[in-house]
Design a protein around this motif. Structure first.
Motif, PDB file in Angstrom:
ATOM      1  N   THR A 226       0.847  -1.207   0.000  1.00 25.95           N
ATOM      2  CA  THR A 226       0.000   0.000   0.000  1.00 25.95           C
ATOM      3  C   THR A 226       0.880   1.253   0.000  1.00 25.95           C
ATOM      4  OG1 THR A 226      -1.717  -1.154   1.231  1.00 25.95           O
ATOM      5  CG2 THR A 226      -1.816   1.248   1.245  1.00 25.95           C
ATOM      6  N   MET A 227       1.921   1.261   0.841  1.00 27.96           N
ATOM      7  CA  MET A 227       2.811   2.430   0.909  1.00 27.96           C
ATOM      8  C   MET A 227       3.587   2.618  -0.390  1.00 27.96           C
ATOM      9  SD  MET A 227       4.380   2.655   4.756  1.00 27.96           S
ATOM     10  CE  MET A 227       4.664   0.948   5.173  1.00 27.96           C
ATOM     11  N   ARG A 228       4.059   1.507  -0.939  1.00 25.50           N
ATOM     12  CA  ARG A 228       4.861   1.593  -2.164  1.00 25.50           C
ATOM     13  C   ARG A 228       4.036   2.177  -3.311  1.00 25.50           C
ATOM     14  NH1 ARG A 228       7.231   2.554  -5.731  1.00 25.50           N
ATOM     15  NH2 ARG A 228       9.157   1.728  -6.636  1.00 25.50           N
ATOM     16  N   ARG A 229       2.795   1.726  -3.395  1.00 22.27           N
ATOM     17  CA  ARG A 229       1.912   2.236  -4.463  1.00 22.27           C
ATOM     18  C   ARG A 229       1.516   3.673  -4.199  1.00 22.27           C
ATOM     19  NH1 ARG A 229      -1.687  -3.047  -6.065  1.00 22.27           N
ATOM     20  NH2 ARG A 229      -0.101  -3.900  -7.447  1.00 22.27           N
ATOM     21  N   TRP A 230       1.305   4.005  -2.929  1.00 19.47           N
ATOM     22  CA  TRP A 230       0.971   5.400  -2.593  1.00 19.47           C
ATOM     23  C   TRP A 230       2.134   6.301  -2.997  1.00 19.47           C
ATOM     24  CZ3 TRP A 230       2.818   9.508   0.102  1.00 19.47           C
ATOM     25  CH2 TRP A 230       1.913  10.557   0.369  1.00 19.47           C
ATOM     26  N   LEU A 231       3.367   5.855  -2.716  1.00 18.41           N
ATOM     27  CA  LEU A 231       4.537   6.671  -3.075  1.00 18.41           C
ATOM     28  C   LEU A 231       4.646   6.841  -4.591  1.00 18.41           C
ATOM     29  CD1 LEU A 231       7.156   5.310  -0.543  1.00 18.41           C
ATOM     30  CD2 LEU A 231       6.449   7.714  -0.776  1.00 18.41           C
ATOM     31  N   ALA A 232       4.373   5.772  -5.325  1.00 11.30           N
ATOM     32  CA  ALA A 232       4.447   5.857  -6.788  1.00 11.30           C
ATOM     33  C   ALA A 232       3.444   6.883  -7.322  1.00 11.30           C
ATOM     34  CB  ALA A 232       4.191   4.482  -7.399  1.00 11.30           C
ATOM     35  N   ALA A 233       2.302   6.991  -6.650  1.00 10.27           N
ATOM     36  CA  ALA A 233       1.245   7.896  -7.134  1.00 10.27           C
ATOM     37  C   ALA A 233       1.327   9.289  -6.521  1.00 10.27           C
ATOM     38  CB  ALA A 233      -0.129   7.281  -6.826  1.00 10.27           C
ATOM     39  N   ASN A 234       2.050   9.428  -5.374  1.00 11.44           N
ATOM     40  CA  ASN A 234       2.027  10.700  -4.639  1.00 11.44           C
ATOM     41  C   ASN A 234       3.431  11.190  -4.287  1.00 11.44           C
ATOM     42  OD1 ASN A 234      -1.057  10.999  -3.844  1.00 11.44           O
ATOM     43  ND2 ASN A 234      -0.475   8.869  -3.523  1.00 11.44           N
ATOM     44  N   GLY A 235       4.390  10.932  -5.182  1.00 13.97           N
ATOM     45  CA  GLY A 235       5.790  11.258  -4.902  1.00 13.97           C
ATOM     46  C   GLY A 235       6.020  12.710  -4.507  1.00 13.97           C
ATOM     47  N   GLU A 236       5.172  13.623  -5.012  1.00 14.45           N
ATOM     48  CA  GLU A 236       5.371  15.053  -4.739  1.00 14.45           C
ATOM     49  C   GLU A 236       4.647  15.498  -3.467  1.00 14.45           C
ATOM     50  OE1 GLU A 236       7.510  16.706  -6.701  1.00 14.45           O
ATOM     51  OE2 GLU A 236       7.677  14.705  -7.620  1.00 14.45           O
ATOM     52  N   ASP A 237       3.874  14.634  -2.884  1.00 13.82           N
ATOM     53  CA  ASP A 237       3.110  15.006  -1.684  1.00 13.82           C
ATOM     54  C   ASP A 237       4.071  15.352  -0.539  1.00 13.82           C
ATOM     55  OD1 ASP A 237      -0.023  14.132  -0.620  1.00 13.82           O
ATOM     56  OD2 ASP A 237       1.516  14.514   0.884  1.00 13.82           O
ATOM     57  N   GLU A 238       3.712  16.376   0.248  1.00 13.39           N
ATOM     58  CA  GLU A 238       4.579  16.781   1.371  1.00 13.39           C
ATOM     59  C   GLU A 238       4.765  15.652   2.391  1.00 13.39           C
ATOM     60  OE1 GLU A 238       1.043  18.662   4.131  1.00 13.39           O
ATOM     61  OE2 GLU A 238       2.334  20.055   3.006  1.00 13.39           O
ATOM     62  N   PHE A 239       3.893  14.680   2.325  1.00 13.29           N
ATOM     63  CA  PHE A 239       3.897  13.575   3.270  1.00 13.29           C
ATOM     64  C   PHE A 239       4.787  12.418   2.794  1.00 13.29           C
ATOM     65  CE2 PHE A 239       1.272  10.410   5.745  1.00 13.29           C
ATOM     66  CZ  PHE A 239       1.597  10.949   6.974  1.00 13.29           C
ATOM     67  N   ALA A 240       5.305  12.542   1.538  1.00 13.12           N
ATOM     68  CA  ALA A 240       6.015  11.406   0.926  1.00 13.12           C
ATOM     69  C   ALA A 240       7.258  10.999   1.724  1.00 13.12           C
ATOM     70  CB  ALA A 240       6.387  11.737  -0.516  1.00 13.12           C
ATOM     71  N   ASN A 241       7.970  11.973   2.314  1.00 12.31           N
ATOM     72  CA  ASN A 241       9.178  11.627   3.068  1.00 12.31           C
ATOM     73  C   ASN A 241       8.867  10.709   4.241  1.00 12.31           C
ATOM     74  OD1 ASN A 241      10.823  13.032   1.399  1.00 12.31           O
ATOM     75  ND2 ASN A 241      10.973  14.844   2.724  1.00 12.31           N
ATOM     76  N   GLU A 242       7.771  11.017   4.917  1.00 15.81           N
ATOM     77  CA  GLU A 242       7.396  10.207   6.085  1.00 15.81           C
ATOM     78  C   GLU A 242       7.021   8.789   5.663  1.00 15.81           C
ATOM     79  OE1 GLU A 242       4.194  10.366   9.721  1.00 15.81           O
ATOM     80  OE2 GLU A 242       4.822  12.264   8.861  1.00 15.81           O
ATOM     81  N   VAL A 243       6.270   8.699   4.559  1.00 15.97           N
ATOM     82  CA  VAL A 243       5.851   7.374   4.083  1.00 15.97           C
ATOM     83  C   VAL A 243       7.067   6.595   3.585  1.00 15.97           C
ATOM     84  CG1 VAL A 243       4.412   6.141   2.397  1.00 15.97           C
ATOM     85  CG2 VAL A 243       3.521   8.173   3.562  1.00 15.97           C
TER      86      VAL A 243
END
Ligand code: SAH
Length: 248
Positions: free
Chosen positions: A202-219
């Protein structure tokens, strides 16, 4: 009002937000010998799988309260999908202090006992909604073996060793509070893997789709560390189970 965003990301693909499989949830429902029409209250109901599956399989009705907007919406959708929306209701709210208008046959808090400030406080809260002589369900972690150091306890995401008990001591603690343990269903390593390892994809796919999100570093940090930490610590040290209690 909502829970911290990290959970709404890592646990977004779950139906069951604890180390139980659908089979174990069904085993628990069967173990409780639920009667058609029984009323169930679920504090911290997550995505609603327990109420929805038991409404489908055992014709119970009930209410779930959860503070995650996302999970509460998922619960409502699940009720519709299983054709039980007329029997189960989901409320997006803080469950702390929640008391049902009409007393229930099963009052549950499965993996969210911080809602009542711990196991004892949660039992006290649930009993306010319970018909006399009926069942309380508590889902709670316990130590499979005592962590030898506080660092290992922290690796299991516990605040300290003192946060949890060994299984025999947890079972005894319910007795000390005046409750008979009348059933229990426990997680095992496979069901723990379903809970923990499912977060990684779930996290890996979220990162692939939301790489620019401010939350990406935490994930990203969580995904990088979680698999090893789980394999090293929780998988060997942490147990989890649901305990059915009746007042002595
Ligand atoms: N019982 C569910 C969910 C367990 S995870 C299941 O087994 O699937 C813990 C849940 O508690 C999460 O869904 C989270 O959103 C919810 N939660 C956390 N704090 C809460 C509060 N104060 N009131 C209601 N729900 C809360």
């Amino acid at each position: 009002m909502d829970i911290p965003r990290i959970f709404n990301v890592t646990e977004s693909a779950y139906r069951i937000h604890n180390p139980f499989t659908a089979e174990k949830l069904a085993t628990l429902g069967a173990a409780l010998r639920l009667e058609a029409g029984a009323r169930v209250l679920d504090l911290g109901s997550g995505s609603g799988e327990m109420l929805c599956a038991w409404a489908r399989d055992y014709a119970i009705g009930g209410t779930g309260i959860d503070m995650s907007r996302l999970f509460s919406e998922q619960a409502k959708r699940r009720a519709e999908e299983l054709g039980v929306a007329d029997r189960v209701k989901f409320v997006h709210d803080d469950a702390a202090g929640y008391v049902a208008d009409e007393k229930v046959d099963v009052a549950a808090c499965v993996g969210a006992t911080w809602i009542g400030g711990g196991v004892a406080g949660t039992i006290e809260l649930l009993v306010k909604s319970l018909r006399p002589g009926r069942i309380i369900l508590i889902g709670e972690p316990y130590w499979l073996q005592m962590p030898p150091t506080e660092d290992i306890a922290k690796g299991c995401r516990a605040g300290s060793i003192a946060d949890f008990l060994l299984l025999p001591d947890l079972v005894a603690s319910f007795g000390d509070l005046g409750w008979d343990v009348v059933e229990m269903v426990l997680a095992d390593q496979d069901s723990w893997d379903r809970y923990e390892a499912a977060k990684w994809l779930t996290m890996r796919r979220w990162l692939a789709a939301n790489g620019e999100d401010e939350f990406a570093n935490e994930v990203r940090a969580e995904l990088t560390s979680a698999p090893e930490r789980y394999a090293r610590y929780a998988r060997s040290y942490l147990g989890w189970g649901v305990f059915a209690l009746m007042a002595r």
